[in-house]
Design an enzyme around this catalytic site. Structure first.
Site, mmCIF file in Angstrom:
data_model
loop_
_atom_site.group_PDB
_atom_site.id
_atom_site.type_symbol
_atom_site.label_atom_id
_atom_site.label_comp_id
_atom_site.label_asym_id
_atom_site.label_seq_id
_atom_site.Cartn_x
_atom_site.Cartn_y
_atom_site.Cartn_z
ATOM 1 N N ASN A 1 0.658 -1.123 -0.057
ATOM 2 C CA ASN A 1 -0.048 0.010 -0.094
ATOM 3 C C ASN A 1 0.846 1.348 0.041
ATOM 4 O O ASN A 1 0.323 2.252 -0.453
ATOM 5 C CB ASN A 1 -1.137 -0.217 0.975
ATOM 6 C CG ASN A 1 -0.546 -0.147 2.628
ATOM 7 O OD1 ASN A 1 0.611 -0.901 2.621
ATOM 8 N ND2 ASN A 1 -1.042 0.541 3.348
ATOM 9 N N GLU B 1 4.352 -4.020 12.251
ATOM 10 C CA GLU B 1 3.169 -3.161 12.054
ATOM 11 C C GLU B 1 2.148 -3.613 11.301
ATOM 12 O O GLU B 1 2.292 -4.260 10.223
ATOM 13 C CB GLU B 1 3.787 -1.858 11.333
ATOM 14 C CG GLU B 1 3.133 -0.607 11.530
ATOM 15 C CD GLU B 1 1.775 -0.612 10.477
ATOM 16 O OE1 GLU B 1 0.571 -0.923 11.148
ATOM 17 O OE2 GLU B 1 1.805 -0.269 9.488
ATOM 18 N N CYS C 1 -3.210 1.326 6.750
ATOM 19 C CA CYS C 1 -3.444 0.859 7.955
ATOM 20 C C CYS C 1 -4.033 1.718 9.070
ATOM 21 O O CYS C 1 -4.762 1.391 9.797
ATOM 22 C CB CYS C 1 -2.048 0.709 8.306
ATOM 23 S SG CYS C 1 -0.722 -0.607 7.482
#
Length: 473
Positions: free
Chosen positions: A151, A247, A281
């Protein structure tokens, strides 16, 4: 266009290749090498052999390489943005913003390379410590295995590569299967910037093959991964004693208090929910609005959402384009239907146009359905009514995730209370949880991960603290 692996400072033809397709057009855009275990081993060995030279490199030289990298990227930023738009279907104006941040990230890394230091300790504070001098230093851990997502194929890679090089480590990068072109482009720039042979390597292919090898190989001392909680937990379980930075994900929320100026915040909330098709995210996934302003918020939010333009990511007018895979479109539609079956109302969207999912706003969503409980990673947002900010805080915390949360309020007491009670890695007062600048500490709690990104903080994760004591007695 046939691409090659980058191993030990050389472009190496792969043993096997697979086609890479553009998410928007479906056209083949490249042939990508599918690295074998042996090729992954060669990359790890090249990084292992380069680690001592890299560790001894003076800070000013590491900083110079990173600054030159930033300058080269700045010169070719439009080309870089078009690569992202093509391979990830990120709208071109959003891709340009990512490149701007990436340049800044490498410049921050260059600055931090010259600020890695320890401290002196007063050992005579304890009986028996008299006549001793103590200080600490930070030393690179060695080989960093970096596994990156699709992303933000340049900026999230920069958050792994920048601190690794700044702190004198070497790197084996395994980019996401859909966005390898960004990684090859970075390798080309780093080669021009003068990175030492073997200090940076790119291997592409199966996460199961390459990712597992990176995670389990004892020569790799740090694994930094951005992706799903399931994969991240598996990495931690297999990594043994090596350092792991994770993450992982979120279902980030915004709380809107009754005293908020809605006209001011609506554009930000829409951007946070639908930028890059919600495949972020810290995308705004849940919005909890105090009942006094709920109806007005929904009306304004839906109206603004309907102005978003769908289309070709290379079109300057496009706000939302194709999702990363057709399977993600199907999954998203299934999740919307589940919410509707449990009583949710579709205020706008809810339909797909090829690989594009129309920006979707859901109201009155049952808290047990997937669009509330899990990470949707799609242009879908729920807007639910709450009686108070306290109720909203409880709902935000009722989640396995805890990356970032936003709170809009003009009451300073409410703001401090929310900052204290929210169980997240970052609380953003009077802005969306999607806010991030690249030198701030970034990471989450619970299933959102462990460790922190942000250059200074990532360098701490990628170095070991050593204590040195001189006995003068």
């Amino acid at each position: 266009m046939k691409k090659h692996l980058f191993i030990g400072g050389k472009w190496v033809e792969g043993s096997e290749y697979a086609p890479l397709y553009a998410p928007y057009s479906g056209e083949e855009i490249a042939q990508i090498p599918q690295a074998t275990v042996q090729e992954a081993d060669a990359a790890i060995e090249a990084a292992h052999q380069a680690r001592l030279a890299m560790a001894k490199m003076p800070a000013h030289q590491r900083a110079a390489i990173l600054n030159k990298l930033a300058n080269l990227l700045e010169e070719r930023q439009e080309e870089a943005a078009r690569i992202i738009a093509l391979e990830a279907a990120k709208p071109i104006k959003t891709a340009r913003a990512e490149i701007g941040r990436t340049i800044q990230t490498y410049r921050f890394a260059a600055e931090e390379a010259k600020r890695i230091h320890g401290e002196t300790l007063p050992l005579d504070a304890a009986p028996g410590g008299e006549g001793r001098v103590a200080y600490t230093v930070r030393e690179p851990l060695g080989v960093v295995g970096a596994i990156s997502p699709f992303n933000f194929p340049m900026n999230l890679v920069a958050h792994k590569v920048g601190p690794a090089l700044a702190s004198g480590n070497t790197i084996v990068l395994k980019p996401a299967s859909q966005t390898p072109l960004s990684a090859f482009f970075l390798a080309e720039l780093l080669e021009q910037a003068g990175v030492p042979t073997g200090a940076f390597n790119v291997v592409t292919g199966s996460g199961r093959t390459i990712g597992n090898r990176i995670v389990e190989d004892p020569r790799v001392k740090v694994v930094t991964f951005t992706g799903s909680p399931g994969v991240g937990i598996g990495i931690r379980n297999r990594a043994g004693l090596k350092r792991v930075i994770l993450e992982l994900g979120s279902n980030s929320a915004v709380i809107v208090d009754k005293d908020t100026d809605l006209d001011k915040i609506i554009p930000r909330c829409v951007t946070g929910a639908f930028s890059f098709q919600g495949q972020v995210c810290i995308s705004v996934q849940r919005i909890f609005v105090v009942e006094e302003v709920y109806e007005d918020f929904v009306e304004k939010f839906v109206k603004a959402t309907r102005t978003l333009q769908l289309g070709d990511p290379l079109d300057e007018q496009t706000d939302v384009s194709a999702m990363i895979t057709p399977g993600d479109v199907t999954r998203s539609l299934d999740w919307i239907q589940e919410a509707v079956d449990k009583g949710a109302k579709v205020a706008t969207g809810g339909e797909a146009n090829g690989n594009m999912l129309n920006p979707t706003v859901l109201l009155d969503v049952d808290l047990s359905v997937k669009v509330s409980c899990q990470e949707v990673f799609a242009p879908i947002v729920l807007v639910n009514k709450v009686a108070s900010v306290d109720e909203a805080i409880e709902l935000v915390n009722d989640s396995p995730y805890g990356l970032q949360a936003g709170v809009y309020t003009n009451n300073v007491h409410t703001a401090f209370d929310a900052a204290e009670k929210l169980q997240v890695g970052g609380v953003i007062i009077n802005d969306i949880p999607t806010f991030r600048v690249d030198h701030m500490p970034y990471g989450g709690v619970k299933e959102s991960g462990s460790g922190r990104e942000g250059l200074k903080y990532a360098i701490e994760e990628m170095t070991e603290l050593k204590l040195v004591i001189f006995n003068r007695n």
